[in-house]
Design an enzyme around this catalytic site. Structure first.
Site, PDB file in Angstrom:
ATOM      1  N   TRP A 130     -66.553 -12.443  45.619  1.00  0.00           N
ATOM      2  CA  TRP A 130     -67.048 -12.802  46.947  1.00  0.00           C
ATOM      3  C   TRP A 130     -66.727 -11.731  47.981  1.00  0.00           C
ATOM      4  CZ3 TRP A 130     -62.247 -12.242  48.496  1.00  0.00           C
ATOM      5  CH2 TRP A 130     -61.210 -12.760  47.713  1.00  0.00           C
ATOM      6  N   GLU A 160     -55.055 -18.812  37.543  1.00  0.00           N
ATOM      7  CA  GLU A 160     -55.870 -18.859  36.325  1.00  0.00           C
ATOM      8  C   GLU A 160     -55.378 -18.015  35.152  1.00  0.00           C
ATOM      9  OE1 GLU A 160     -59.953 -18.199  37.475  1.00  0.00           O
ATOM     10  OE2 GLU A 160     -60.083 -20.166  38.401  1.00  0.00           O
ATOM     11  N   GLU A 174     -59.839 -26.389  42.484  1.00  0.00           N
ATOM     12  CA  GLU A 174     -60.924 -25.445  42.779  1.00  0.00           C
ATOM     13  C   GLU A 174     -62.210 -26.008  42.225  1.00  0.00           C
ATOM     14  OE1 GLU A 174     -60.985 -21.381  41.558  1.00  0.00           O
ATOM     15  OE2 GLU A 174     -58.963 -20.969  42.288  1.00  0.00           O
ATOM     16  N   TRP A 208     -63.822  -8.527  44.646  1.00  0.00           N
ATOM     17  CA  TRP A 208     -63.761  -9.832  43.972  1.00  0.00           C
ATOM     18  C   TRP A 208     -65.171 -10.382  43.861  1.00  0.00           C
ATOM     19  CZ3 TRP A 208     -59.062 -10.250  42.025  1.00  0.00           C
ATOM     20  CH2 TRP A 208     -58.764 -11.404  41.291  1.00  0.00           C
TER      21      TRP A 208
END
Ligand code: BMA
Length: 933
Positions: free
Chosen positions: A218, A490, A585, A216
């Site tokens: 991160w 999302e 977020e 991902w």
């Protein structure tokens, strides 16, 4: 009387052999279980084996169950240790491409063998596997998040037996399914590849496993394989409880001061039964107290259900409240099923009494186009959501411990959070996380595990998804903290934004609706009508529904929630942020502590900010250059940010600029709580920042690092989420306005002191005081400094660019955290004087864990950074950090979870402030800054 009849229930706890896969809970009398979980060092071992095609090698190692192959390979010395070491993620890439087989033997005794039903219960298989008992295929797993129960009666023998689980490589499986879909249906399920910066595996959307295990923005790619939760054989005759859901309803709206509310509490018991027309008794009771029972004729089959209802009175039970709103009262209940053959099964649950609603009324019913509210009402009280988004606590779930989870949730609680969104690219969390959320008053916004991709909507795939929804809704539904279900992360926005090109848009939309509406929504609402389901985050809520489930403008400021990232503007300036109704977020990146990176480095002293290793630890495209810009726009920029000398200072400054940006954005949202503009934007009722925690030692948006160290941002969160907060900002006319924000139910009164400092002196150039008050869910102006006044002080707007001395507005208000605003950014190193910081009066409290000390300064010291460099001292925090010292001294404390001596503390404490950066800084105006503050 009722109680006495049931105290004899035999409650057997399954040994909690591994936290991540633990199946705790009791299963009753007469039901026989053979637990197949086993630690590597026990007598009976699991073996994992596979063939590494790239080296032509057969690998065979002992395995942990519950566990995962990466940990097995590391423990057996095949993978480098620690698992997140330097380039280990790339070097161990072959692991995800191997088909791994797990096997062991087990003994079946008479007691199990004689039972009418013998099943194999797999609480979690990761992911695609064929399961064999004594070489006979008994079942197939296709979803990491589904529980599988296979009938093994016909293949099991008395005495010695074998089990073998043949897993398919998740990476190869995903690739194959992707091609297959293209071939059979004629279009792609996008995206075909992750961006190169992820350094990850592709096509994870084709397999129902932790989506971020393929990488991902991160986190690294570790596509695990293994038996990640408990596995056991179960023999029973008659019926056994499989799941229990709880529905509770007050007789009148709560809170009810007269304490006359009656709660109707229904336990919906799901059971499997192998016998026709058997009678059985269900009981449901609060431990050591009130209970009820019911006799019924059972049906034969699996997944059958029966309701049993108890009435509780508000005299005996008290409400459960979110963190900051009251206590978290929880009560223990036991649900049991007694067969008439004497066998029984039980389930223990902890429940709190509360109501939760998602409110979406029109903000102005006479002007509906202004949009709808979006907030949670708990026990009839409007709640401002303060919180964050969680990601898996480790990419390998077998590594996650209770201690780590508790420490993380404690950070959330200490920083006044009342909601965590369990984000849809990770996993449905451990029992421990939900236990702690119940205990700490943290509501859970639970995503289903779909994120940032199209997903196949074939009948086959949707059936696999249904198994997951069924398992997880039944597992989590009784949780007091569970506030809402959400379909995906999302995907609605991405669909509307035409992110993907692989299929005609009409197909994409059709598949989206098939999945999140026709499949997940239908099933969730059937199983759990007590909670709201929203299909996506962000979504426009009811507006999305009105527009046929794919909003015309997802992320609208007037409806639903938003995800709000802005990496290009000046993130210390509130005017760049949009007035979302609910920001679920938002965030900025930073790197973890130097000491944290050192844990995975061979030689951290050679690292520089742009070094390949730092690039490797950064997975967000353009991330490191964004950080360099953030640093040079706000601080004395290093003459060479990429030098070895500058490295620790760069880490310090990126952490600070993240903290400042998060502070600016969060306070902006909180100030909007009671404001509405003519276009209907405002009334912000939620700030869930991205992201609560880290998955490894890398760059991310997190506040808490992988092993628990708090970044500076986490300390700022304690302050910016404070129930009452004086919040300064600059208006476009140059005035400085101070608002008093409150989500405290108690009316607040206090004496606000407003000062302005130039950094050269501890004596303010301006000072004023005022009595201020704040009411629940308001943010009102309590003080204003005119631009003309600021002008006299040479602190006015546009005084900035050539200015030697920045001005600092500093606020104190007893009972609330101090707050501040830089009217010009402290970029000029000449303006920073040596504060000669000193630490004194170090003393240990009687608890052996809290160390008190004093810090003194000779000058205004911006951004003091306290650091404890003891190796393995991850679980500790200061009572403040990253603060600005404007007084000659300040009392501080450090809390160490495992305790610390004064000497050790002194030896390992380091203290720095922005002045220290001047040592590596170039000259002011040498570098371009995008913003002239
Ligand atoms: C959001 C999240 C994640 C991502 C984060 C940071 O969109 O949902 O997908 O990690 O942004 O980019």
């Amino acid at each position: 009387m009722f109680l006495a009849a049931f105290v004899a229930i035999v409650v057997i706890l399954i040994c909690d052999s591994n936290f991540a896969g633990a199946n705790t809970g009791e299963y009753g009398k007469g039901v026989q279980r053979i637990l197949l979980d086993a630690k590597r060092h026990s007598n009976i071992i699991w073996t994992a084996s596979g063939f590494n095609e790239s080296t032509n090698e057969v690998i065979q190692v002992s395995a942990n169950v519950p566990g995962g192959i990466y940990s097995d390979l590391e423990d057996n010395g095949i993978l480098k240790s620690p698992i997140y070491h330097e380039y280990n993620d790339l070097e161990s890439r072959w692991v995800g491409r191997v088909n791994w087989t797990f096997s062991r033997n087990f003994t079946v005794d008479e007691k199990v063998f004689e039972k009418k039903s013998i099943v194999l219960v797999c609480e979690g298989l990761d992911t695609i596997s064929n399961v064999y008992i004594n070489d006979a295929l008994v079942g197939r797993s296709q979803n990491m998040f589904a529980r599988y129960i296979f009938d093994i009666k016909r293949v099991v023998k008395l005495g010695e037996n074998s089990i073998r689980i043949e897993f398919q490589s998740p990476v190869n499986y995903a690739a194959t399914m992707y091609e297959k879909h293209k071939l059979v249906y004629g279009y792609r399920v996008d995206p075909p590849n992750v961006v190169p910066e992820f350094r990850g595996e592709n096509k994870v959307q084709m397999i129902r496993k932790m989506q971020s295990s393929f990488s991902w923005d991160w986190g690294p790619s570790y596509p695990n394989t293994g038996i990640w939760k408990s596995i056991y054989i179960e023999g029973y005759t008659g019926a056994v409880i499989r799941d229990v859901m709880i529905f509770s309803k007050p007789s009148k709206p709560v809170p009810d001061d007269t304490a006359t509310t009656q709660w109707e509490v229904t336990a919906r018991v799901y059971y499997d039964c192998d016998t026709e027309d058997q009678s059985a008794k269900f009981t449901f009771w609060r431990q050591n107290s009130n209970g009820t029972e019911k006799s019924v004729e059972l049906g034969k089959g699996t997944g059958l259900k029966e309701d049993i209802t108890l009435t509780e009175s508000a005299i005996d039970i008290h409400l459960w409240w979110p963190n900051g709103y009251g206590k978290q009262n929880l009560y223990s209940y036991v649900v049991s099923l007694y067969n008439d053959n004497g066998d029984s099964s039980s389930r223990q649950l902890r429940l709190g009494f509360r109501t939760v609603e998602l409110v979406e009324d029109y903000v102005d019913s006479s002007q509906r186009d202004k949009g709808r509210e979006f907030y949670f009402r708990v026990n009839g009280v409007k709640m401002y959501s303060k919180g964050s988004n969680s990601i898996p606590l480790h990419v390998l779930p077998e590594r996650i411990t209770y201690t780590q989870t508790e420490w993380l949730l404690r950070a959330a609680k200490l920083s006044h959070q009342n909601m965590i969104r369990v984000w849809g690219g990770g996993m449905y969390e451990s029992e421990a996380l939900y236990d702690l959320a119940d205990e700490y008053g943290i509501l859970i916004w639970q995503d289903f595990m779909f994120a940032c991709a199209l997903y196949p909507a074939t009948d086959g795939f949707r059936n696999i998804v249904r198994q997951e929804v069924d398992t997880q809704v039944k597992r989590l539904q009784h949780r007091t903290s569970l506030a809402m279900w959400a379909g995906n992360n999302e995907n609605e926005g991405a669909l509307r934004g035409h992110w993907w090109g692989g299929a005609p848009w009409a197909y994409q939309k059709r598949d989206y609706i098939k999945m999140y509406i026709d499949t997940i929504k239908v099933l969730v609402e059937e199983l759990d009508p007590s909670r709201r389901y929203i299909p996506s985050s962000p979504t426009n809520g009811k507006r999305t529904e009105d527009e046929g489930w794919v909003a015309n403008e997802p992320g609208s400021l007037n409806y639903g929630d938003i995800h709000a990232y802005n990496y290009y503007g000046d993130n210390w300036d509130w005017t760049i942020f949009t007035r979302g109704r609910y920001s679920s977020e938002y965030g900025y990146q930073s790197f973890p502590h130097y000491e944290t990176l050192a844990e995975v480095a061979d030689n951290i002293t050679t690292w520089t900010f742009d070094s390949p290793m730092m690039e490797h630890r950064q997975r967000h495209p353009r991330g490191n250059s964004e950080l360099v810009r953030m640093v040079s726009d706000h601080f004395p920029a290093p003459s060479n940010h990429n030098s070895v000398e500058a490295f620790p200072y760069m880490l310090y400054m990126v952490q600070l600029t993240q903290a400042m940006a998060q502070k600016t954005q969060t306070e902006f949202y909180r100030r909007l709580v009671d404001k509405l503009d003519t276009s209907g934007t405002g009334h912000n009722m939620g700030a869930l920042y991205w992201q609560l925690n880290d998955i490894w030692q890398g760059c991310s948006w997190a506040g808490v690092e992988i092993k628990g160290r708090w970044k500076i941002f986490m300390y700022y969160a304690v302050n910016f989420f404070s129930p009452v907060l004086a919040s300064p900002y600059r208006e476009s006319n140059g005035d400085v306005v101070i608002e008093l924000i409150s989500d405290s139910q108690n009316e607040f009164t206090g004496l606000l002191r407003v000062q302005i400092f130039k950094l050269s002196s501890l004596t303010p150039v301006y000072e004023n005081e005022k009595n201020v008050t704040a009411a629940f869910l308001t943010s009102g102006e309590v003080f204003r400094i005119k631009n003309s006044t600021l002008s006299d002080l040479n602190c006015h707007q546009h005084a900035a660019s050539g200015m030697a001395e920045p001005c600092l507005v500093y606020l104190t208000l007893p009972g609330t955290p101090d707050n501040f605003l830089f009217l010009q950014y402290p970029r000029n190193k000449q303006a920073l004087l040596d504060p000669s910081l000193e630490v004194s009066a170090v003393d240990l409290d009687l608890d052996g864990k809290t160390i008190r000390f004093m810090i003194t300064t000779k000058a205004v010291a911006p951004f003091i950074f306290l650091k404890m460099s003891v190796k393995d001292e991850h679980q500790g925090y200061f009572n403040d950090n990253g603060f600005i010292l404007t007084t000659p001294q300040k009392e501080l404390a450090y809390y160490s979870e495992k305790g610390m001596t004064v000497q050790k503390f002194i030896d390992n404490l380091s203290v720095m402030s922005l002045f220290d950066v001047t040592y590596i800084a170039g000259n002011f105006n040498e570098f371009g800054s995008t913003y002239y503050k």
